[in-house]
Scaffold this motif. Structure first.
Motif, PDB file in Angstrom:
ATOM      1  N   MET A   1     -15.223 -61.189  31.010  1.00 21.73           N
ATOM      2  CA  MET A   1     -16.402 -60.327  30.955  1.00 21.73           C
ATOM      3  C   MET A   1     -16.356 -59.320  32.093  1.00 21.73           C
ATOM      4  O   MET A   1     -16.020 -59.668  33.220  1.00 21.73           O
ATOM      5  N   GLU A   2     -16.704 -58.098  31.779  1.00 18.82           N
ATOM      6  CA  GLU A   2     -16.818 -57.078  32.819  1.00 18.82           C
ATOM      7  C   GLU A   2     -18.298 -56.799  33.076  1.00 18.82           C
ATOM      8  O   GLU A   2     -19.060 -56.534  32.144  1.00 18.82           O
ATOM      9  N   THR A   3     -18.705 -56.908  34.337  1.00 17.62           N
ATOM     10  CA  THR A   3     -20.081 -56.610  34.717  1.00 17.62           C
ATOM     11  C   THR A   3     -20.153 -55.186  35.224  1.00 17.62           C
ATOM     12  O   THR A   3     -19.373 -54.783  36.094  1.00 17.62           O
ATOM     13  N   ILE A   4     -21.092 -54.424  34.684  1.00 17.04           N
ATOM     14  CA  ILE A   4     -21.215 -52.999  35.011  1.00 17.04           C
ATOM     15  C   ILE A   4     -22.624 -52.752  35.535  1.00 17.04           C
ATOM     16  O   ILE A   4     -23.607 -53.108  34.879  1.00 17.04           O
ATOM     17  N   GLN A   5     -22.717 -52.161  36.725  1.00 18.07           N
ATOM     18  CA  GLN A   5     -23.999 -52.064  37.427  1.00 18.07           C
ATOM     19  C   GLN A   5     -24.838 -50.836  37.064  1.00 18.07           C
ATOM     20  O   GLN A   5     -25.949 -50.711  37.546  1.00 18.07           O
ATOM     21  N   ASP A   6     -24.308 -49.965  36.246  1.00 17.60           N
ATOM     22  CA  ASP A   6     -25.051 -48.753  35.889  1.00 17.60           C
ATOM     23  C   ASP A   6     -24.440 -48.206  34.600  1.00 17.60           C
ATOM     24  O   ASP A   6     -23.219 -48.205  34.444  1.00 17.60           O
ATOM     25  N   ILE A   7     -25.277 -47.754  33.706  1.00 16.04           N
ATOM     26  CA  ILE A   7     -24.798 -47.228  32.418  1.00 16.04           C
ATOM     27  C   ILE A   7     -23.767 -46.116  32.627  1.00 16.04           C
ATOM     28  O   ILE A   7     -22.797 -45.997  31.871  1.00 16.04           O
ATOM     29  N   SER A   8     -23.946 -45.320  33.668  1.00 18.35           N
ATOM     30  CA  SER A   8     -23.031 -44.199  33.913  1.00 18.35           C
ATOM     31  C   SER A   8     -21.603 -44.674  34.210  1.00 18.35           C
ATOM     32  O   SER A   8     -20.655 -43.904  34.065  1.00 18.35           O
ATOM     33  N   LEU A   9     -21.463 -45.945  34.609  1.00 19.91           N
ATOM     34  CA  LEU A   9     -20.136 -46.482  34.938  1.00 19.91           C
ATOM     35  C   LEU A   9     -19.421 -47.048  33.707  1.00 19.91           C
ATOM     36  O   LEU A   9     -18.352 -47.637  33.822  1.00 19.91           O
TER      37      LEU A   9
ATOM     38  N   LEU B   1     -20.318 -67.453  28.705  1.00 22.58           N
ATOM     39  CA  LEU B   1     -20.524 -67.422  27.248  1.00 22.58           C
ATOM     40  C   LEU B   1     -19.443 -66.635  26.504  1.00 22.58           C
ATOM     41  O   LEU B   1     -19.350 -66.729  25.288  1.00 22.58           O
ATOM     42  N   GLY B   2     -18.661 -65.832  27.233  1.00 24.08           N
ATOM     43  CA  GLY B   2     -17.584 -65.099  26.566  1.00 24.08           C
ATOM     44  C   GLY B   2     -17.951 -63.701  26.108  1.00 24.08           C
ATOM     45  O   GLY B   2     -17.357 -63.176  25.167  1.00 24.08           O
TER      46      GLY B   2
END
Length: 309
Positions: free
Chosen positions: A1-9, A84-85
């Motif tokens: 899973m990739e966690t992204i802290q802002d929609i722009s990223l 959870l995948g």
């Protein structure tokens, strides 16, 4: 899973996505039905499973609700989501400016152009856009224009989610850990940094790690003693935890203190996570320190007996 802290990223992602949106506080059994549907749909369609959530909680920003208590810190929620995948977990900063986006701007600019949504799985009662003035019928209409599909989560599933969240919060505030853990499908956790306390536990023969939780919004269960488990320095340890004011020794501030069995290391300034397994008893003011020491011995025996079973 990739966690992204802002929609722009999210710009680097080229795959189309199947998205659901929500706070998912607790990521409990009700939420998991929705997330399983999302993940299975992604596997069957070749899309990327994506959860869009917001932090701070919208009520903290729009209603200045500083008393709101949540089941997870954002770090804990990320940890559970990863297990959870999911493909992508997006945590977008919620601001007043973001809340003023029109329904068209939110769907066209955020969901379609930025997040590449090809399918949106959402509750029948979902509302969005400035003043929450758009509903799922509007979203379906947008889908027809902007070429994405909308799958509606039925009322029963959404109501189950709402009921579960309320029951979990109420159970924890009443000290009913068994009910809370049953709805969560995992042990309720507290994550914090070990700080120096008064050192009284060591004098009693029960040295404790004083857990400081930075997030004021994190829900702390009812005062009392609990059986707990934690991973320390790569190894699992059991122990007992007290939440409360230590009235026997004239405590004035609420504390969370954990006595780990068979552990004798230094945990100061380390971040640890404590899983709450069982409630032992209410906090009580004893007539003497000796009475308290005897009760702690009984609590430890109770805990060890429970763990062995």
């Amino acid at each position: 899973m990739e966690t992204i802290q802002d929609i722009s990223l999210f710009k680097h992602v080229t795959n189309q996505t199947v998205i659901t949106i929500g706070t998912f506080d607790g990521v409990h059994l009700g939420h998991r039905k929705i997330l399983e549907r999302l993940i299975n749909n992604a596997k069957n369609t070749g899309l990327k499973s994506t959860v869009l959530t917001f932090f701070p909680h919208p009520r903290m920003v729009l209603q200045k609700d500083t008393d709101i208590k949540l089941l997870n810190t954002i770090e804990e929620k990320t940890q559970i989501m990863e297990s959870l995948g999911l493909d992508y977990f997006i945590i977008h900063p919620f601001t007043k400016a973001f809340s003023r986006l029109s329904a068209t701007e939110f769907v066209r600019d955020i969901l379609v152009n930025s997040l590449k949504a090809k399918k949106i799985i959402i509750g029948y009662d979902h509302r969005f856009g400035r003043n929450r003035n758009a509903n799922i019928q509007d979203l379906i209409a947008f889908g027809n224009t902007l070429d994405f599909e909308v799958e509606e989560i039925p009322a029963q599933e959404i109501d189950d989610v709402s009921v579960s969240s309320t029951k979990i919060r109420n159970a924890l505030l009443e000290g009913d850990v068994a009910t809370a853990n049953n709805y969560l499908s995992y042990a309720y956790m507290l994550t914090g940094t070990v700080k120096k306390g008064r050192g009284l536990g060591r004098e009693f023969g029960f040295p404790t790690a004083n857990l400081h939780i930075a997030e004021s919004y994190k829900l702390i269960p009812k005062n009392g003693s609990y059986v707990v488990k934690s991973k320390l320095l790569g190894k699992e340890y059991f122990g007992m935890m007290n939440i409360g004011f230590n009235p026997t020794v004239s405590g004035t501030e609420k504390s969370i203190e954990v006595n780990f069995f068979e552990f004798d290391g230094d945990l100061y300034d380390q971040k640890i996570q404590v899983e709450i397994l069982h409630r032992i008893r209410d906090e009580h003011k004893f007539n003497s320190v000796e009475e308290l020491r005897e009760q702690l011995k009984k609590d430890k025996n109770f805990s060890l007996d429970l763990i062995s079973k």
